[in-house]
Motif scaffolding. Structure first.
Motif, mmCIF file in Angstrom:
data_model
loop_
_atom_site.group_PDB
_atom_site.id
_atom_site.type_symbol
_atom_site.label_atom_id
_atom_site.label_comp_id
_atom_site.label_asym_id
_atom_site.label_seq_id
_atom_site.Cartn_x
_atom_site.Cartn_y
_atom_site.Cartn_z
ATOM 1 N N VAL A 1 89.640 61.198 20.847
ATOM 2 C CA VAL A 1 90.448 62.541 21.480
ATOM 3 C C VAL A 1 89.867 63.008 22.749
ATOM 4 O O VAL A 1 88.881 63.214 22.915
ATOM 5 N N THR A 2 90.700 63.358 23.813
ATOM 6 C CA THR A 2 90.370 63.416 25.016
ATOM 7 C C THR A 2 91.614 64.719 25.791
ATOM 8 O O THR A 2 92.428 65.228 24.961
ATOM 9 N N ASN A 3 91.144 64.861 26.804
ATOM 10 C CA ASN A 3 92.010 66.151 27.506
ATOM 11 C C ASN A 3 93.403 65.860 27.511
ATOM 12 O O ASN A 3 93.877 64.566 27.793
ATOM 13 N N GLY A 4 94.433 66.302 26.973
ATOM 14 C CA GLY A 4 95.721 66.324 27.138
ATOM 15 C C GLY A 4 96.387 65.733 25.971
ATOM 16 O O GLY A 4 97.538 65.698 25.406
ATOM 17 N N ASP A 5 95.470 65.274 24.827
ATOM 18 C CA ASP A 5 95.981 64.653 23.566
ATOM 19 C C ASP A 5 96.474 65.942 22.703
ATOM 20 O O ASP A 5 96.045 66.979 23.001
ATOM 21 N N GLY B 1 87.442 69.417 30.786
ATOM 22 C CA GLY B 1 87.449 68.956 32.478
ATOM 23 C C GLY B 1 86.960 67.487 32.599
ATOM 24 O O GLY B 1 86.824 67.316 33.873
ATOM 25 N N GLN B 2 86.476 66.710 31.659
ATOM 26 C CA GLN B 2 86.344 65.696 31.990
ATOM 27 C C GLN B 2 87.205 64.387 31.342
ATOM 28 O O GLN B 2 87.684 64.867 30.227
ATOM 29 N N PRO B 3 87.377 63.348 32.123
ATOM 30 C CA PRO B 3 88.239 62.231 31.331
ATOM 31 C C PRO B 3 87.532 61.591 30.518
ATOM 32 O O PRO B 3 87.731 60.164 30.565
ATOM 33 N N ALA B 4 87.110 62.097 29.343
ATOM 34 C CA ALA B 4 86.213 61.312 28.501
ATOM 35 C C ALA B 4 86.541 61.751 27.280
ATOM 36 O O ALA B 4 86.975 62.999 26.741
ATOM 37 N N GLN C 1 102.102 62.754 17.246
ATOM 38 C CA GLN C 1 100.979 62.891 18.016
ATOM 39 C C GLN C 1 101.024 62.423 19.479
ATOM 40 O O GLN C 1 101.968 61.480 19.584
ATOM 41 N N SER C 2 100.102 62.589 20.314
ATOM 42 C CA SER C 2 100.002 61.798 21.512
ATOM 43 C C SER C 2 98.469 61.683 21.961
ATOM 44 O O SER C 2 97.796 62.464 21.808
ATOM 45 N N GLY C 3 98.311 60.336 22.211
ATOM 46 C CA GLY C 3 96.799 59.885 22.669
ATOM 47 C C GLY C 3 96.123 59.910 21.786
ATOM 48 O O GLY C 3 94.878 58.951 22.082
ATOM 49 N N THR C 4 96.023 60.104 20.283
ATOM 50 C CA THR C 4 94.846 59.895 19.463
ATOM 51 C C THR C 4 95.042 58.488 18.808
ATOM 52 O O THR C 4 96.034 58.142 18.778
ATOM 53 N N GLN C 5 93.988 58.385 18.083
ATOM 54 C CA GLN C 5 94.199 57.176 17.005
ATOM 55 C C GLN C 5 93.511 57.554 16.018
ATOM 56 O O GLN C 5 92.951 58.614 15.699
ATOM 57 N N LEU C 6 93.613 56.946 14.839
ATOM 58 C CA LEU C 6 93.116 56.772 13.521
ATOM 59 C C LEU C 6 91.826 55.977 13.219
ATOM 60 O O LEU C 6 91.957 54.848 13.727
ATOM 61 N N GLU C 7 90.912 56.402 12.696
ATOM 62 C CA GLU C 7 89.766 55.552 12.105
ATOM 63 C C GLU C 7 89.351 55.871 10.736
ATOM 64 O O GLU C 7 89.536 57.252 10.331
#
Length: 467
Positions: A366-370, A452-455, A346-352
Protein backbone atom coordinates in the motif's frame (compact mmCIF):
# COMPACT_ATOMS: atom_id res chain seq x y z
CA UNK A 1 -21.22 -23.07 -4.52
CA UNK A 2 -22.16 -23.54 -8.12
CA UNK A 3 -25.40 -23.91 -10.08
CA UNK A 4 -27.76 -26.69 -9.05
CA UNK A 5 -30.50 -26.28 -11.66
CA UNK A 6 -31.45 -28.61 -14.49
CA UNK A 7 -32.62 -26.23 -17.20
CA UNK A 8 -32.83 -28.43 -20.29
CA UNK A 9 -32.43 -31.98 -21.48
CA UNK A 10 -29.36 -32.87 -23.61
CA UNK A 11 -31.64 -33.15 -26.66
CA UNK A 12 -32.94 -29.58 -26.22
CA UNK A 13 -29.37 -28.37 -25.65
CA UNK A 14 -28.28 -29.80 -28.99
CA UNK A 15 -31.14 -28.06 -30.80
CA UNK A 16 -30.26 -24.79 -29.08
CA UNK A 17 -26.63 -25.18 -30.09
CA UNK A 18 -27.58 -25.57 -33.74
CA UNK A 19 -29.70 -22.44 -33.55
CA UNK A 20 -26.75 -20.48 -32.18
CA UNK A 21 -24.50 -21.38 -35.10
CA UNK A 22 -22.35 -24.49 -35.03
CA UNK A 23 -20.38 -23.62 -38.13
CA UNK A 24 -18.61 -20.69 -36.49
CA UNK A 25 -17.83 -22.76 -33.41
CA UNK A 26 -16.37 -25.58 -35.49
CA UNK A 27 -14.14 -23.21 -37.43
CA UNK A 28 -12.85 -21.60 -34.24
CA UNK A 29 -12.17 -24.87 -32.44
CA UNK A 30 -10.34 -26.32 -35.41
CA UNK A 31 -7.72 -23.56 -35.57
CA UNK A 32 -5.76 -24.85 -32.55
CA UNK A 33 -4.04 -28.16 -31.97
CA UNK A 34 -4.26 -30.30 -28.85
CA UNK A 35 -1.16 -28.70 -27.27
CA UNK A 36 -1.42 -25.21 -28.72
CA UNK A 37 0.69 -22.43 -27.27
CA UNK A 38 -0.88 -19.41 -25.65
CA UNK A 39 -2.51 -17.43 -28.48
CA UNK A 40 -1.33 -13.94 -29.31
CA UNK A 41 -3.10 -11.14 -27.44
CA UNK A 42 -6.29 -10.23 -29.30
CA UNK A 43 -6.25 -6.87 -31.07
CA UNK A 44 -7.37 -4.03 -28.79
CA UNK A 45 -6.72 -5.99 -25.59
CA UNK A 46 -3.89 -5.97 -23.03
CA UNK A 47 -2.81 -9.22 -21.40
CA UNK A 48 -2.89 -8.93 -17.60
CA UNK A 49 -2.37 -12.60 -16.67
CA UNK A 50 -1.53 -15.83 -18.47
CA UNK A 51 -0.31 -19.36 -17.81
CA UNK A 52 0.18 -21.91 -20.58
CA UNK A 53 1.30 -24.63 -18.13
CA UNK A 54 4.70 -25.19 -19.65
CA UNK A 55 6.90 -27.39 -17.46
CA UNK A 56 8.30 -30.83 -16.97
CA UNK A 57 5.96 -33.80 -16.87
CA UNK A 58 4.77 -34.59 -13.35
CA UNK A 59 5.60 -31.20 -11.87
CA UNK A 60 3.15 -29.02 -9.96
CA UNK A 61 1.76 -25.66 -10.97
CA UNK A 62 3.64 -22.37 -10.82
CA UNK A 63 2.92 -21.17 -7.28
CA UNK A 64 3.69 -17.58 -8.26
CA UNK A 65 0.45 -17.78 -10.26
CA UNK A 66 -1.63 -20.38 -8.39
CA UNK A 67 -2.37 -21.55 -4.88
CA UNK A 68 -3.75 -24.95 -3.93
CA UNK A 69 -7.01 -25.28 -2.03
CA UNK A 70 -6.91 -28.50 -0.04
CA UNK A 71 -9.21 -30.51 2.19
CA UNK A 72 -13.00 -30.59 2.08
CA UNK A 73 -13.70 -26.91 2.83
CA UNK A 74 -12.13 -23.52 3.31
CA UNK A 75 -10.89 -23.02 6.91
CA UNK A 76 -14.04 -22.37 8.95
CA UNK A 77 -16.18 -22.30 5.81
CA UNK A 78 -19.13 -24.49 4.77
CA UNK A 79 -18.51 -28.23 4.78
CA UNK A 80 -17.87 -29.90 1.41
CA UNK A 81 -17.32 -26.41 -0.06
CA UNK A 82 -21.02 -25.72 0.44
CA UNK A 83 -22.07 -27.92 -2.48
CA UNK A 84 -22.18 -31.46 -1.05
CA UNK A 85 -19.23 -32.66 -3.14
CA UNK A 86 -17.49 -35.71 -1.69
CA UNK A 87 -13.82 -35.51 -2.72
CA UNK A 88 -10.85 -34.31 -0.68
CA UNK A 89 -8.79 -31.73 -2.56
CA UNK A 90 -5.00 -32.19 -2.44
CA UNK A 91 -1.82 -30.57 -3.74
CA UNK A 92 -0.45 -33.96 -4.75
CA UNK A 93 0.77 -34.37 -8.31
CA UNK A 94 -1.48 -37.42 -8.43
CA UNK A 95 -4.33 -34.91 -8.63
CA UNK A 96 -2.71 -31.73 -10.03
CA UNK A 97 0.26 -31.89 -12.40
CA UNK A 98 1.67 -30.75 -15.72
CA UNK A 99 1.85 -33.30 -18.52
CA UNK A 100 5.08 -31.98 -20.06
CA UNK A 101 3.29 -31.06 -23.29
CA UNK A 102 1.88 -27.70 -22.21
CA UNK A 103 -1.22 -28.91 -20.38
CA UNK A 104 -2.40 -28.92 -16.78
CA UNK A 105 -4.10 -32.13 -15.64
CA UNK A 106 -6.59 -32.07 -12.76
CA UNK A 107 -7.43 -35.70 -12.03
CA UNK A 108 -10.00 -37.20 -9.64
CA UNK A 109 -8.78 -40.49 -8.16
CA UNK A 110 -10.64 -43.10 -6.11
CA UNK A 111 -8.65 -45.20 -3.64
CA UNK A 112 -9.24 -48.83 -2.68
CA UNK A 113 -11.62 -47.81 0.10
CA UNK A 114 -13.81 -45.84 -2.32
CA UNK A 115 -12.63 -42.39 -1.21
CA UNK A 116 -12.08 -39.71 -3.84
CA UNK A 117 -9.30 -37.13 -4.06
CA UNK A 118 -9.02 -34.37 -6.67
CA UNK A 119 -7.54 -30.93 -7.27
CA UNK A 120 -8.55 -27.28 -6.98
CA UNK A 121 -6.25 -24.36 -7.76
CA UNK A 122 -6.94 -20.62 -7.53
CA UNK A 123 -5.03 -17.63 -8.82
CA UNK A 124 -2.93 -15.92 -6.17
CA UNK A 125 -4.22 -12.66 -7.58
CA UNK A 126 -7.76 -11.65 -6.65
CA UNK A 127 -7.90 -8.26 -8.37
CA UNK A 128 -9.31 -9.23 -11.77
CA UNK A 129 -12.01 -6.73 -12.77
CA UNK A 130 -12.61 -4.38 -15.70
CA UNK A 131 -11.18 -0.88 -15.59
CA UNK A 132 -13.70 1.91 -15.28
CA UNK A 133 -15.70 2.02 -18.54
CA UNK A 134 -13.60 -0.90 -19.79
CA UNK A 135 -13.87 -4.66 -20.35
CA UNK A 136 -12.32 -7.75 -18.73
CA UNK A 137 -11.92 -10.97 -20.74
CA UNK A 138 -11.15 -14.28 -19.00
CA UNK A 139 -10.70 -17.43 -21.06
CA UNK A 140 -9.26 -20.93 -21.03
CA UNK A 141 -8.82 -23.73 -23.53
CA UNK A 142 -9.94 -26.97 -21.90
CA UNK A 143 -10.72 -30.60 -22.68
CA UNK A 144 -13.18 -31.92 -20.14
CA UNK A 145 -12.65 -35.38 -18.62
CA UNK A 146 -13.10 -37.76 -21.52
CA UNK A 147 -15.67 -40.02 -19.90
CA UNK A 148 -19.41 -40.34 -20.51
CA UNK A 149 -22.47 -42.27 -19.43
CA UNK A 150 -22.51 -44.21 -16.16
CA UNK A 151 -18.71 -44.05 -16.09
CA UNK A 152 -18.91 -40.25 -15.73
CA UNK A 153 -21.48 -40.04 -12.92
CA UNK A 154 -20.34 -37.53 -10.32
CA UNK A 155 -17.70 -35.73 -12.42
CA UNK A 156 -18.02 -31.93 -11.99
CA UNK A 157 -15.24 -29.97 -13.76
CA UNK A 158 -15.33 -26.17 -13.63
CA UNK A 159 -13.54 -22.97 -14.68
CA UNK A 160 -14.91 -20.09 -12.63
CA UNK A 161 -14.35 -16.95 -10.55
CA UNK A 162 -15.21 -15.83 -7.02
CA UNK A 163 -15.39 -12.30 -5.62
CA UNK A 164 -12.29 -11.32 -3.64
CA UNK A 165 -14.27 -10.55 -0.44
CA UNK A 166 -14.96 -14.29 -0.13
CA UNK A 167 -11.34 -14.93 0.83
CA UNK A 168 -11.09 -14.91 4.61
CA UNK A 169 -14.86 -14.74 5.16
CA UNK A 170 -16.27 -17.88 3.45
CA UNK A 171 -19.86 -17.19 4.54
CA UNK A 172 -20.78 -14.21 2.34
CA UNK A 173 -21.72 -16.22 -0.78
CA UNK A 174 -23.53 -15.46 -3.06
CA UNK A 175 -23.65 -11.71 -2.33
CA UNK A 176 -19.98 -11.21 -3.30
CA UNK A 177 -20.56 -12.68 -6.75
CA UNK A 178 -19.56 -15.85 -8.56
CA UNK A 179 -18.97 -16.03 -12.32
CA UNK A 180 -19.09 -19.60 -13.64
CA UNK A 181 -17.38 -19.45 -17.01
CA UNK A 182 -17.71 -23.18 -17.63
CA UNK A 183 -19.27 -25.99 -15.62
CA UNK A 184 -20.03 -29.53 -16.73
CA UNK A 185 -21.44 -32.59 -14.99
CA UNK A 186 -21.66 -36.32 -15.53
CA UNK A 187 -19.97 -36.31 -18.93
CA UNK A 188 -22.86 -34.51 -20.65
CA UNK A 189 -21.87 -32.68 -23.83
CA UNK A 190 -22.77 -29.26 -22.50
CA UNK A 191 -21.34 -26.10 -20.95
CA UNK A 192 -23.27 -24.26 -18.22
CA UNK A 193 -22.52 -20.56 -17.66
CA UNK A 194 -23.90 -18.75 -14.61
CA UNK A 195 -23.77 -15.59 -12.54
CA UNK A 196 -24.48 -16.10 -8.83
CA UNK A 197 -25.39 -13.09 -6.69
CA UNK A 198 -27.84 -11.73 -4.11
CA UNK A 199 -29.12 -13.98 -1.33
CA UNK A 200 -29.88 -17.66 -0.95
CA UNK A 201 -32.24 -19.39 -1.28
CA UNK A 202 -34.15 -17.48 -3.94
CA UNK A 203 -33.46 -13.77 -3.96
CA UNK A 204 -32.95 -11.57 -7.03
CA UNK A 205 -30.58 -14.06 -8.66
CA UNK A 206 -32.72 -17.21 -8.23
CA UNK A 207 -30.27 -19.00 -5.96
CA UNK A 208 -28.98 -21.57 -5.70
CA UNK A 209 -29.42 -21.89 -9.47
CA UNK A 210 -28.23 -18.38 -10.37
CA UNK A 211 -28.79 -16.62 -13.68
CA UNK A 212 -27.66 -19.25 -16.16
CA UNK A 213 -27.31 -20.22 -19.78
CA UNK A 214 -25.97 -23.29 -21.58
CA UNK A 215 -24.59 -24.56 -24.87
CA UNK A 216 -23.40 -27.88 -26.36
CA UNK A 217 -19.89 -28.29 -27.79
CA UNK A 218 -19.62 -29.06 -31.52
CA UNK A 219 -18.59 -30.61 -33.83
CA UNK A 220 -16.59 -32.58 -31.26
CA UNK A 221 -17.99 -32.99 -27.77
CA UNK A 222 -16.69 -31.09 -24.73
CA UNK A 223 -15.14 -34.39 -23.60
CA UNK A 224 -13.58 -35.52 -26.87
CA UNK A 225 -11.57 -32.38 -27.69
CA UNK A 226 -10.33 -29.01 -26.49
CA UNK A 227 -12.73 -26.05 -26.61
CA UNK A 228 -12.32 -22.42 -25.61
CA UNK A 229 -14.49 -21.02 -22.80
CA UNK A 230 -14.68 -17.27 -22.22
CA UNK A 231 -16.50 -14.57 -20.32
CA UNK A 232 -16.38 -10.83 -21.02
CA UNK A 233 -17.37 -8.46 -18.24
CA UNK A 234 -18.19 -5.12 -19.84
CA UNK A 235 -18.38 -1.84 -17.92
CA UNK A 236 -18.42 0.22 -21.14
CA UNK A 237 -22.10 -0.53 -21.82
CA UNK A 238 -25.16 0.89 -20.13
CA UNK A 239 -26.30 -1.19 -18.33
CA UNK A 240 -23.13 -3.12 -17.56
CA UNK A 241 -23.07 -6.59 -19.05
CA UNK A 242 -21.49 -10.03 -18.81
CA UNK A 243 -21.26 -12.20 -21.94
CA UNK A 244 -20.30 -15.88 -22.23
CA UNK A 245 -18.71 -17.51 -25.30
CA UNK A 246 -18.02 -21.08 -26.38
CA UNK A 247 -15.40 -21.34 -29.16
CA UNK A 248 -15.95 -17.67 -29.95
CA UNK A 249 -19.75 -17.89 -30.19
CA UNK A 250 -21.73 -15.82 -27.68
CA UNK A 251 -24.57 -17.79 -26.07
CA UNK A 252 -25.44 -16.16 -22.73
CA UNK A 253 -25.74 -12.58 -21.45
CA UNK A 254 -26.55 -11.04 -18.08
CA UNK A 255 -27.30 -7.32 -17.87
CA UNK A 256 -26.90 -5.31 -14.66
CA UNK A 257 -30.53 -4.18 -14.79
CA UNK A 258 -31.74 -7.77 -14.42
CA UNK A 259 -31.18 -7.28 -10.67
CA UNK A 260 -31.40 -4.30 -8.32
CA UNK A 261 -28.52 -1.83 -8.06
CA UNK A 262 -27.39 -2.97 -4.60
CA UNK A 263 -27.24 -6.64 -5.65
CA UNK A 264 -25.20 -5.85 -8.76
CA UNK A 265 -22.84 -3.53 -6.87
CA UNK A 266 -22.23 -6.02 -4.07
CA UNK A 267 -21.54 -8.76 -6.60
CA UNK A 268 -19.25 -6.83 -8.94
CA UNK A 269 -17.68 -3.74 -7.37
CA UNK A 270 -14.44 -5.55 -6.44
CA UNK A 271 -11.84 -7.89 -7.85
CA UNK A 272 -12.20 -11.62 -8.51
CA UNK A 273 -9.91 -14.65 -8.49
CA UNK A 274 -9.94 -17.53 -11.00
CA UNK A 275 -10.50 -21.19 -10.05
CA UNK A 276 -9.93 -24.50 -11.86
CA UNK A 277 -11.17 -27.70 -10.24
CA UNK A 278 -12.82 -31.06 -10.70
CA UNK A 279 -15.28 -31.86 -7.91
CA UNK A 280 -16.92 -35.24 -7.43
CA UNK A 281 -20.56 -35.49 -6.48
CA UNK A 282 -22.73 -32.79 -4.96
CA UNK A 283 -25.88 -30.92 -5.83
CA UNK A 284 -25.22 -30.22 -9.51
CA UNK A 285 -24.40 -33.83 -10.50
CA UNK A 286 -27.39 -34.93 -8.40
CA UNK A 287 -29.66 -32.92 -10.72
CA UNK A 288 -28.42 -35.00 -13.69
CA UNK A 289 -28.37 -38.57 -12.42
CA UNK A 290 -26.22 -38.40 -9.28
CA UNK A 291 -22.88 -40.00 -8.60
CA UNK A 292 -20.22 -40.93 -8.08
CA UNK A 293 -21.27 -44.59 -8.04
CA UNK A 294 -19.40 -47.89 -8.24
CA UNK A 295 -19.61 -47.54 -12.03
CA UNK A 296 -17.79 -44.19 -12.05
CA UNK A 297 -14.34 -44.50 -13.60
CA UNK A 298 -11.39 -43.10 -11.64
CA UNK A 299 -8.44 -41.15 -13.01
CA UNK A 300 -9.84 -39.23 -15.99
CA UNK A 301 -8.32 -35.71 -16.03
CA UNK A 302 -9.56 -32.30 -17.07
CA UNK A 303 -6.86 -30.94 -19.39
CA UNK A 304 -6.19 -27.20 -19.45
CA UNK A 305 -4.05 -25.80 -22.28
CA UNK A 306 -3.93 -22.21 -21.02
CA UNK A 307 -5.69 -19.58 -18.92
CA UNK A 308 -5.49 -15.93 -19.98
CA UNK A 309 -6.94 -12.69 -18.69
CA UNK A 310 -7.14 -9.59 -20.87
CA UNK A 311 -8.26 -6.02 -20.25
CA UNK A 312 -9.54 -3.33 -22.56
CA UNK A 313 -9.36 0.27 -21.37
CA UNK A 314 -12.45 2.45 -21.45
CA UNK A 315 -12.85 6.11 -22.22
CA UNK A 316 -13.15 8.80 -19.57
CA UNK A 317 -12.19 8.48 -15.93
CA UNK A 318 -10.02 5.55 -14.84
CA UNK A 319 -11.25 5.60 -11.26
CA UNK A 320 -14.08 3.40 -10.08
CA UNK A 321 -17.51 5.01 -9.74
CA UNK A 322 -18.52 6.02 -6.24
CA UNK A 323 -21.67 4.15 -5.18
CA UNK A 324 -24.07 5.78 -2.77
CA UNK A 325 -24.59 4.47 0.73
CA UNK A 326 -27.42 1.97 1.12
CA UNK A 327 -29.00 0.10 3.96
CA UNK A 328 -30.49 -3.35 4.38
CA UNK A 329 -28.92 -6.65 3.37
CA UNK A 330 -25.13 -6.57 3.46
CA UNK A 331 -24.83 -3.85 6.12
CA UNK A 332 -21.57 -3.96 8.10
CA UNK A 333 -21.32 -3.23 11.84
CA UNK A 334 -18.89 -0.34 12.38
CA UNK A 335 -18.04 -1.62 15.86
CA UNK A 336 -17.03 -5.15 14.85
CA UNK A 337 -13.82 -6.07 13.06
CA UNK A 338 -13.96 -5.22 9.34
CA UNK A 339 -11.36 -7.39 7.62
CA UNK A 340 -9.28 -5.32 5.21
CA UNK A 341 -9.54 -7.97 2.48
CA UNK A 342 -13.36 -7.79 2.57
CA UNK A 343 -13.40 -4.59 0.51
CA UNK A 344 -16.11 -3.99 -2.10
CA UNK A 345 -13.64 -2.22 -4.37
CA UNK A 346 -10.03 -1.05 -4.25
CA UNK A 347 -7.27 0.60 -6.22
CA UNK A 348 -3.56 -0.13 -6.04
CA UNK A 349 -3.49 -2.67 -3.22
CA UNK A 350 -2.76 -6.39 -3.23
CA UNK A 351 -3.57 -9.26 -0.86
CA UNK A 352 -1.14 -11.56 0.93
CA UNK A 353 -1.29 -14.23 3.63
CA UNK A 354 -1.37 -12.63 7.08
CA UNK A 355 0.55 -14.08 10.05
CA UNK A 356 -1.27 -11.91 12.60
CA UNK A 357 -3.65 -13.51 15.11
CA UNK A 358 -6.62 -14.90 13.20
CA UNK A 359 -4.66 -15.43 9.99
CA UNK A 360 -6.52 -14.70 6.76
CA UNK A 361 -5.14 -12.04 4.44
CA UNK A 362 -4.11 -8.43 4.64
CA UNK A 363 -3.86 -5.48 2.27
CA UNK A 364 -0.25 -5.19 1.15
CA UNK A 365 2.04 -3.05 -1.01
CA UNK A 366 0.00 0.00 0.00
CA UNK A 367 1.35 3.38 -1.03
CA UNK A 368 0.32 6.96 -1.75
CA UNK A 369 -2.98 7.24 -3.61
CA UNK A 370 -4.20 3.70 -2.95
CA UNK A 371 -7.66 3.13 -1.45
CA UNK A 372 -10.18 0.47 -0.42
CA UNK A 373 -13.98 0.79 -0.15
CA UNK A 374 -16.19 -0.85 2.50
CA UNK A 375 -19.86 -0.35 1.73
CA UNK A 376 -22.85 -0.01 4.04
CA UNK A 377 -21.04 0.51 7.36
CA UNK A 378 -23.66 1.12 10.06
CA UNK A 379 -22.53 3.48 12.86
CA UNK A 380 -25.94 3.53 14.56
CA UNK A 381 -27.46 6.49 16.40
CA UNK A 382 -24.71 6.92 19.03
CA UNK A 383 -21.84 8.84 17.41
CA UNK A 384 -18.60 7.01 16.70
CA UNK A 385 -15.59 9.12 17.68
CA UNK A 386 -12.72 6.62 17.37
CA UNK A 387 -11.08 4.73 14.52
CA UNK A 388 -8.73 1.74 14.95
CA UNK A 389 -6.43 0.26 12.35
CA UNK A 390 -4.49 -2.99 12.68
CA UNK A 391 -1.37 -2.15 10.68
CA UNK A 392 2.22 -3.19 10.03
CA UNK A 393 5.12 -1.60 8.17
CA UNK A 394 8.56 -2.57 7.01
CA UNK A 395 9.09 0.76 5.26
CA UNK A 396 12.61 2.06 4.84
CA UNK A 397 13.91 4.82 7.07
CA UNK A 398 12.34 8.17 6.29
CA UNK A 399 9.29 6.60 4.62
CA UNK A 400 5.94 7.17 6.34
CA UNK A 401 2.37 8.08 5.49
CA UNK A 402 -1.18 8.68 6.64
CA UNK A 403 -3.98 6.11 6.96
CA UNK A 404 -7.20 8.06 6.46
CA UNK A 405 -10.97 7.53 6.72
CA UNK A 406 -13.36 9.24 4.29
CA UNK A 407 -17.12 8.83 4.03
CA UNK A 408 -19.20 8.27 0.88
CA UNK A 409 -16.77 9.77 -1.66
CA UNK A 410 -13.05 9.74 -2.35
CA UNK A 411 -13.28 13.50 -2.89
CA UNK A 412 -14.61 14.17 0.62
CA UNK A 413 -12.18 15.39 3.28
CA UNK A 414 -10.92 12.77 5.77
CA UNK A 415 -12.85 12.56 9.04
CA UNK A 416 -9.74 11.24 10.78
CA UNK A 417 -6.27 9.78 10.20
CA UNK A 418 -3.11 8.48 11.84
CA UNK A 419 0.52 8.53 10.76
CA UNK A 420 2.58 5.37 10.38
CA UNK A 421 6.23 4.53 9.85
CA UNK A 422 8.21 1.29 10.27
CA UNK A 423 6.71 -1.00 12.95
CA UNK A 424 9.54 -3.51 12.78
CA UNK A 425 8.42 -5.50 9.76
CA UNK A 426 5.65 -6.04 7.22
CA UNK A 427 4.08 -8.67 9.51
CA UNK A 428 4.82 -6.92 12.82
CA UNK A 429 1.34 -5.77 13.78
CA UNK A 430 0.11 -2.90 15.93
CA UNK A 431 -3.35 -1.52 16.65
CA UNK A 432 -3.28 2.26 16.17
CA UNK A 433 -6.16 4.49 17.39
CA UNK A 434 -7.23 7.85 15.99
CA UNK A 435 -9.90 10.42 16.77
CA UNK A 436 -12.53 11.00 14.10
CA UNK A 437 -15.31 13.50 13.55
CA UNK A 438 -18.50 12.12 15.14
CA UNK A 439 -20.38 9.80 12.76
CA UNK A 440 -23.88 8.28 12.88
CA UNK A 441 -25.99 6.44 10.33
CA UNK A 442 -24.91 4.18 7.46
CA UNK A 443 -22.08 5.18 5.13
CA UNK A 444 -19.69 3.88 2.53
CA UNK A 445 -16.25 4.01 4.19
CA UNK A 446 -13.13 4.71 2.15
CA UNK A 447 -9.77 3.75 3.62
CA UNK A 448 -7.27 6.00 1.83
CA UNK A 449 -3.50 6.35 1.99
CA UNK A 450 -1.32 9.42 1.62
CA UNK A 451 2.47 9.66 1.61
CA UNK A 452 5.11 12.09 0.46
CA UNK A 453 7.28 9.24 -0.83
CA UNK A 454 6.53 6.93 -3.79
CA UNK A 455 7.13 3.79 -1.73
CA UNK A 456 5.03 1.17 0.06
CA UNK A 457 4.52 2.24 3.66
CA UNK A 458 1.76 0.11 5.25
CA UNK A 459 -0.03 -3.25 5.40
CA UNK A 460 -3.57 -3.37 6.85
CA UNK A 461 -5.17 -6.40 8.53
CA UNK A 462 -8.44 -4.90 9.80
CA UNK A 463 -10.23 -1.70 10.82
CA UNK A 464 -12.90 -0.91 13.41
CA UNK A 465 -14.63 2.03 15.12
CA UNK A 466 -15.56 2.97 18.66
CA UNK A 467 -17.44 5.55 20.73
Amino acid sequence: MRALSQNSSPQRLLVAAVALGLTAAAAFAGTLGANAALPSTPSGWTQVFADDFTGSAGSGVNTANWQYTTGTSYPGGPANFGTGEVETMTSSTTNVRLDGSGNLLITPVRDGAGNWTSGRIETVRSDFQPPSNGVLRVEARIQLPNVTGNSALGYWPAFWMLGAPYRGNYWNWPSIGEIDIMENVNGINNEWATLHCGTTPGGPCNETSGIGGQRACSPTTCQADFHTYRVEWDRSTSPQQMRWYLDGVQFHTVNANQVDVTTWTNATNHGFYVILNVAMGGGFPAAFGGGPTSATVSGIPMKVDYVAVYSKAGSGSTSSPTPSATTGSGTRDAYSTIQAESYNSQSGTQLETCTDSGGGQNLSYVTNGDWALYQNVNFGSTPATQFYGRVASGAAGGVSGLVQIRLDSLSNAPIGSFALANTGGWQTWSTVPANITAVTGTHNVYLTFSSGQPADFVNVNWISFGH
